[in-house]
Design a protein around this motif. Structure first.
Motif, PDB file in Angstrom:
ATOM      1  N   LEU A 227       0.941  -1.294  -0.121  1.00  0.00           N
ATOM      2  CA  LEU A 227       0.073   0.084  -0.012  1.00  0.00           C
ATOM      3  C   LEU A 227       0.668   1.177  -0.101  1.00  0.00           C
ATOM      4  N   LYS A 230      -0.284   7.166   3.251  1.00  0.00           N
ATOM      5  CA  LYS A 230      -1.399   8.097   3.024  1.00  0.00           C
ATOM      6  C   LYS A 230      -0.786   9.471   3.227  1.00  0.00           C
ATOM      7  N   GLU A 306      -5.417  -0.336   8.725  1.00  0.00           N
ATOM      8  CA  GLU A 306      -5.012   0.425   7.461  1.00  0.00           C
ATOM      9  C   GLU A 306      -6.177   1.103   6.901  1.00  0.00           C
ATOM     10  N   LEU A 327       2.889   0.226   7.040  1.00  0.00           N
ATOM     11  CA  LEU A 327       2.164   1.333   6.223  1.00  0.00           C
ATOM     12  C   LEU A 327       2.911   2.576   5.914  1.00  0.00           C
TER      13      LEU A 327
END
Length: 410
Positions: A227, A230, A306, A327
């Motif tokens: 991933l 963010k 997540e 992450l």
């Protein structure tokens, strides 16, 4: 009772005692009402046109969203639509093994009828575990597994829960247990009862201290590492949404003690505070809400880490440190124990052992300083997300198919 059955009963009773010792000591829990309902659910899930499993059998016993997700991901990646389940926590009409119509209904009815006197006789008992009901349920699960057959391997979330233990200790079944947490409390992974223990890394395989342990990796973390981060914050002053992940705090007083320095930081830096319960927390979301002295806090219970929008984290010693590291989000470990799993990392990871140290580490935090530590942590604990479970499960399938009825790796 033969010796093998005595061993299984002893193992199941030991596991049950550990659950009760964690604070889940109500009469219904000691009696085994939840185990009875799980077995009943297995029979209900089994009603349907009988068919033999096409591939691996995945045993879904533990009510923990992260563990269930990992089991399902493993099934999807390794066996796709051929994956078959034994579901002990939810009604699953499609992927659960089907055993016909008459047999599971008959078994469900007789289960209730024959269990009733064992439950009633336990009323008022001060015993830790209802041995009579435990014996009965062990025999029922063993009979269920025998009816399925032994041509396919069983993948377990753990081999230290009641029904998974019965399967793991069956002399005719080949099984592998997926590591589900840090190798700390030996009660929940030692001894290894399954044929194999699929460890997250070389380090975990060594800590398990069993010839059955295999460095296999896990899809839980290999998925997370794919991933995109963010957010990116270099210092704590850049953080807008800060997540506290609870695991060791159990009482309102302990939670308040943990939250107080974070509320002081919130007043200073103006971030939004988020708090997530551990999946195995013994306190309720309402108790957590009561312990929080301000309404300007977001609370999370079942959500996956997540799925939460945050850019910095404080983590009580738990597996969550790996989730957050995968992450790519910066974090500080809160560890007030002298001999915890994270003790070896105290000179490497940002680790606070008291509120004053927590405040100092937070104010002085620099991602550049700790990025090498996060990378080394992932390398040691999960081999940087490498996973070999797919090939290992396919090898198990070949073993079962070529030598039906045997047990391997013992």
């Amino acid at each position: 009772m033969d010796d093998k059955f005595k061993m299984i009963l002893s193992a199941c009773t030991e596991d049950r005692s550990n659950v009760i010792a964690k604070g889940q000591s109500a009469w219904s829990r000691r009696c085994g009402i939840d185990l009875l309902l799980k077995m009943l659910l297995v029979y209900i899930n089994s009603i349907g046109l009988r068919h033999a499993p096409e591939s691996t059998i995945y045993v879904d016993e533990i009510k923990n969203n992260n563990m269930v997700s990992n089991l399902r991901d493993t099934a999807e990646i390794c066996d796709a639509e051929k994956a078959t389940f034994i579901c002990l926590n939810s009604y699953s009409p499609n992927r659960h093994i089907k055993m016909g119509v008459f047999w599971p209904i008959f078994k469900a009815v007789t289960l209730v009828v024959l269990s009733l006197p064992r439950v009633l006789s336990f009323i008022g008992s001060e015993c830790t575990v209802n041995d009579s009901l435990a014996r009965f349920l062990i025999k029922r699960m063993d009979n269920y597994v025998a009816r399925i057959g032994y041509q396919h391997p069983f993948i377990l979330m753990t081999d230290h829960h009641f029904y998974s233990t019965v399967i793991a200790m069956n002399d005719h079944a080949t099984s592998a247990v997926l590591q589900h947490g840090l190798i700390g409390d030996a009660r929940f992974f030692s001894p290894v009862r399954a044929t194999y223990f699929y460890a997250w890394s070389k380090k975990s395989a060594v800590l398990v201290n069993s010839e059955k342990a295999v460095d296999a990796g896990t899809y839980k973390f290999s998925k997370l590492m794919r991933l995109e981060p963010k957010h990116y914050v270099e210092s704590f002053a850049d953080a807008k949404r800060v997540l506290l992940i609870l695991s060791s705090s159990k009482t309102s007083e302990q939670i308040s003690h943990r939250i107080e320095p974070l509320l002081n930081l919130q007043n200073r830096f103006g971030f939004k505070l988020l708090i997530k319960m551990h999946p195995g927390s013994l306190f309720s979301i309402n108790e957590l809400r009561d312990a929080v002295s301000t309404s300007d806090v977001e609370l999370y219970k079942e959500e996956k880490i997540e799925a939460i929008d945050f850019d910095f984290a404080f983590i009580e010693q738990s597996t969550a440190a790996l989730d957050v590291a995968c992450l790519g989000t910066p974090y500080i470990v809160i560890d007030e124990s002298l001999d915890s799993y994270f003790s070896e990392y105290q000179e490497m990871l940002p680790t606070a052992s008291n509120p004053d140290e927590l405040l100092r580490l937070t104010v002085e935090f620099s991602l550049t300083k700790y990025m090498p530590a996060y990378t080394s942590f992932l390398e040691q604990e999960i081999d940087n997300g490498q996973c070999r479970i797919d090939s290992l499960i396919h090898r198990l399938q070949n073993e079962c198919g070529s030598t039906y009825g045997g047990r391997y790796g013992k």
